[in-house]
Design a protein around this motif. Structure first.
Motif, PDB file in Angstrom:
ATOM      1  N   CYS A 224       0.799  -1.232   0.000  1.00  0.00           N
ATOM      2  CA  CYS A 224       0.000   0.000   0.000  1.00  0.00           C
ATOM      3  C   CYS A 224       0.829   1.280   0.000  1.00  0.00           C
ATOM      4  O   CYS A 224       0.282   2.371  -0.137  1.00  0.00           O
ATOM      5  CB  CYS A 224      -0.975  -0.004   1.175  1.00  0.00           C
ATOM      6  N   CYS A 243       3.787  -2.711   8.086  1.00  0.00           N
ATOM      7  CA  CYS A 243       3.106  -1.496   7.612  1.00  0.00           C
ATOM      8  C   CYS A 243       2.126  -0.953   8.658  1.00  0.00           C
ATOM      9  O   CYS A 243       1.393  -1.713   9.286  1.00  0.00           O
ATOM     10  CB  CYS A 243       2.347  -1.829   6.330  1.00  0.00           C
ATOM     11  N   CYS A 246      -1.804  -1.359   6.452  1.00  0.00           N
ATOM     12  CA  CYS A 246      -2.410  -2.654   6.083  1.00  0.00           C
ATOM     13  C   CYS A 246      -1.778  -3.816   6.839  1.00  0.00           C
ATOM     14  O   CYS A 246      -2.189  -4.948   6.680  1.00  0.00           O
ATOM     15  CB  CYS A 246      -2.321  -2.875   4.573  1.00  0.00           C
TER      16      CYS A 246
HETATM   17 ZN   LIG Z   1       0.706  -1.500   3.720  1.00  0.00          ZN
END
Ligand SMILES: [Zn+2]
Ligand SMILES: [Zn+2]
Length: 334
Positions: A224, A243, A246
């Protein structure tokens, strides 16, 4: 506008602020890195409600200052894991030519607005999170009550709400909060946390498009494009970043600042305390940012990254006191 992965009220901040460690500075690539011994490998497993509870209890015993904040987040994470079991998303799909362009250019696979959300299960979780906040009597309680009532009165258009968050559409999100007569930060917290199971599931389905033989080696998420919230050392000493949006996890080299991609040992250091050998704060002189690192090899309990992120707030406070800046938005209210 994307919500802070962690929203910490003054009340919680005060609880952990008194928890001090004696930190020493260690330069990466120098003698100091030899402190870690090889221990039995601890695999990061998929979180389950029982394991989260057990882990939270273990941390509370070690650091009682975290009891109240962990009581709260443990309920949020447990509700998310339970909701995940009932969440169905449209799996990620990409054409072959797009995949090869993205891999070549090091572009993340998807923009946030392309993430698929299970609106039905997310709205149930949304309601549950409102209840948890309300019962916890924290700084978001009164906002959660207003939001809960608005939902009961069918005043929330969830497609519109989730689209505003995923499109990072500040104006629309602000309008929704104003229309509901509520605090936008609290609304963002509840909204983001209600779609987190869908986001993780979509990221998981997207990861099949990543080339395992071509390490990403970038400081932003390959799925992402967001920044990492936490770093971990795992078996064989491999380093991973997770992350903040996400929760996809990718591997990177150990000597590396994810925020400016600095690889020079003389400007990369870490802050470390003998009292908490499993944690360290990796700092970069070039961009002045830091990331917390968990050495999962020396933790015998289950490691659940969102819980580790919360249970190490004292490290965020210390890094801030030493003049370093969090690499991801971190609301430490004073
Ligand atoms: Zn991500
Ligand atoms: Zn840097």
């Amino acid at each position: 506008m994307l919500p802070s992965p962690l929203y910490v009220s003054a009340e919680y901040r005060l609880l952990v602020a008194g928890y001090k460690l004696r930190l020493c500075f260690i330069t990466l690539g120098h003698k100091g890195t030899g402190i870690f011994k090889e221990y039995e490998m601890t695999e990061i497993l998929i979180g389950t409600p029982d394991r989260i509870k057990k882990t939270a209890n273990a941390i509370k015993k070690l650091r009682p200052a975290y009891s109240k904040i962990l009581d709260f987040y443990e309920k949020i994470f447990t509700a998310q894991e339970k909701a995940a079991a009932k969440t169905e998303i449209k799996p990620a799909q990409l054409a072959d030519d797009i995949i090869s362009i993205k891999a070549k250019e090091k572009f993340p696979l998807f923009s946030l607005s392309e993430f698929s959300i299970d609106v039905n299960s997310s709205r149930k979780l949304f309601k549950k999170i409102c209840k948890i906040i309300n019962k916890s009597e924290n700084h978001m309680s009164s906002a959660a009550e207003v939001i809960f009532a608005a939902n009961e009165n069918k005043k929330i258009d969830f497609n519109e709400l989730y689209a505003a968050l995923l499109h990072d559409d500040n104006a629309s999100f602000g309008n929704i909060a104003a229309k509901l007569k509520t605090d936008r930060d609290a609304l963002a917290f509840i909204t983001y946390n209600s779609i987190k199971p869908s986001l993780s599931m979509f990221a998981e389905s997207a990861s099949k498009y990543l080339d395992k033989d071509d390490p990403w080696e970038k400081g932003y998420c390959p799925v992402c494009g967001n920044a990492p919230v936490i770093s971990t050392f795992e078996s064989d000493g491999k380093r991973f970043l997770t992350c903040c949006f996400c929760w996809h996890k990718w591997t990177v080299t150990r000597l590396f600042c994810p925020f400016c991609e600095n690889k020079e040992s003389k400007s990369l250091h870490y802050l470390f305390s003998e009292d908490e050998k499993e944690y360290r704060i990796d700092v970069c002189d070039r961009c002045n940012k830091y990331i917390k690192n968990v050495d999962t090899r020396i933790i015998s309990r289950f490691v659940y990254p969102p819980l580790e992120q919360i249970a190490t707030l004292h490290l965020d406070i210390m890094a801030k006191e030493k003049g370093f800046e969090s690499g991801v938005p971190l609301e430490l209210q004073v």
